[in-house]
Enzyme design. Sequence first.
Site, mmCIF file in Angstrom:
data_model
loop_
_atom_site.group_PDB
_atom_site.id
_atom_site.type_symbol
_atom_site.label_atom_id
_atom_site.label_comp_id
_atom_site.label_asym_id
_atom_site.label_seq_id
_atom_site.Cartn_x
_atom_site.Cartn_y
_atom_site.Cartn_z
ATOM 1 N N SER A 259 -20.948 3.657 18.972
ATOM 2 C CA SER A 259 -20.928 2.622 20.012
ATOM 3 C C SER A 259 -19.599 1.889 20.154
ATOM 4 O O SER A 259 -19.428 1.108 21.086
ATOM 5 C CB SER A 259 -22.037 1.596 19.745
ATOM 6 O OG SER A 259 -21.803 0.888 18.552
ATOM 7 N N LYS A 304 -25.529 -7.808 19.824
ATOM 8 C CA LYS A 304 -24.082 -7.739 20.039
ATOM 9 C C LYS A 304 -23.610 -8.851 20.969
ATOM 10 O O LYS A 304 -22.509 -9.388 20.799
ATOM 11 C CB LYS A 304 -23.704 -6.353 20.568
ATOM 12 C CG LYS A 304 -23.891 -5.274 19.503
ATOM 13 C CD LYS A 304 -23.572 -3.878 20.018
ATOM 14 C CE LYS A 304 -23.785 -2.859 18.899
ATOM 15 N NZ LYS A 304 -23.513 -1.472 19.334
#
Length: 367
Positions: A259, A304
């Site tokens: 990611s 996140k």
Amino acid sequence: MALFTDHPVQPPDRSARAVGTGWVVLGIAMVIGLILAVTPSPYVIEKPGPVYNTIGTAEQDGKQVPLISISGEPVYPTEGSLDLLTVSLLGNPDNRPSWLTVAAAWLDPNQAVIPIESAFPPDVSTKQREEQSQAQMVNSQQDAIAAALTSLDYDYPTILSVVSLPGDSPAEGAIEAGDEVVSVNGEEVADITALRDALTRNGVDDAASIGIIRDGASETVQVTPVESGDAVVVGINVTSDYDFPFDVTIELDSVGGPSAGMMFALGIIDTLTSGFIQGGEDVAGTGTVNQAGEVGQIGGIRQKLIGADQSGADWFLAPADNCDEVTGHVPDGMTVFSVDTLDDALAALDAIRTGSDTDALEQCALG
């Protein structure tokens, strides 16, 4: 015969009875709490993890080193941050969090509780998962370099190499570590994304014709793919070997998964570009990226976002396919751009740098 006494009859002591009942309730609660504290749950917990500035430094072997180092090509000073975000996972199949820990996480908006099989598919061993995660990170770093250099119009050849085969691989006996994969059913596969797409189109019912190069000789082998989680695979761990025109080194061994790819690509572009591509602002983001610059969906987006907010970022680059998870969960004062490609991300950074109207760009919170 009636009995008489000079002392009045005392009513039952209700306060003593209430105290006794309270102790019983407290005791039951303590027993239930103890059971919840030691009984493993079928869940794991996601938390915001460390934040790393791709144009900054990180600790490696006790000293600070640049996350991105480039030699053999001119580089330029950077300013501000292009942060990649991580997610910390509490629990695994061998050490599951207790129900009490899970209950506390449910009440904490900074944490997410997910079924354990979502993070640890039952058909993948812990060792296999660790190997896959590390391979994904290595591949994502190479893909990030490739995407950045492609964006900057550099030319370079690509080789898709087999690094290992997991146990019980359907490719056992047909494909070996060191082989170069060049095609699936006659269709050229130049990168990992192309390989995955070709295998998905083939499906799991029929054998796929895999074109390989072994010791310099071309041959075609037959392998029947299988399902692994949501993917169609032939049981090979591959990496994209690019012959880049100069050396680009990424130093971040403690993070697994793919990611961070987009943010590494942006960090490389910033390092190879004069000026500051985000105007020296603090920008965070996440998303996979392939050689063609396509940005892909990731997990743990809400954690996140929290990590980015805690690190002080006012701008966030999110994969377009994650927007449905982002809307309604954007921290106050943060702008979240929806990006499908590396070019979309660069356009957002350019708007930030120039102070242009960012409302004209796709944003998750705006649909």
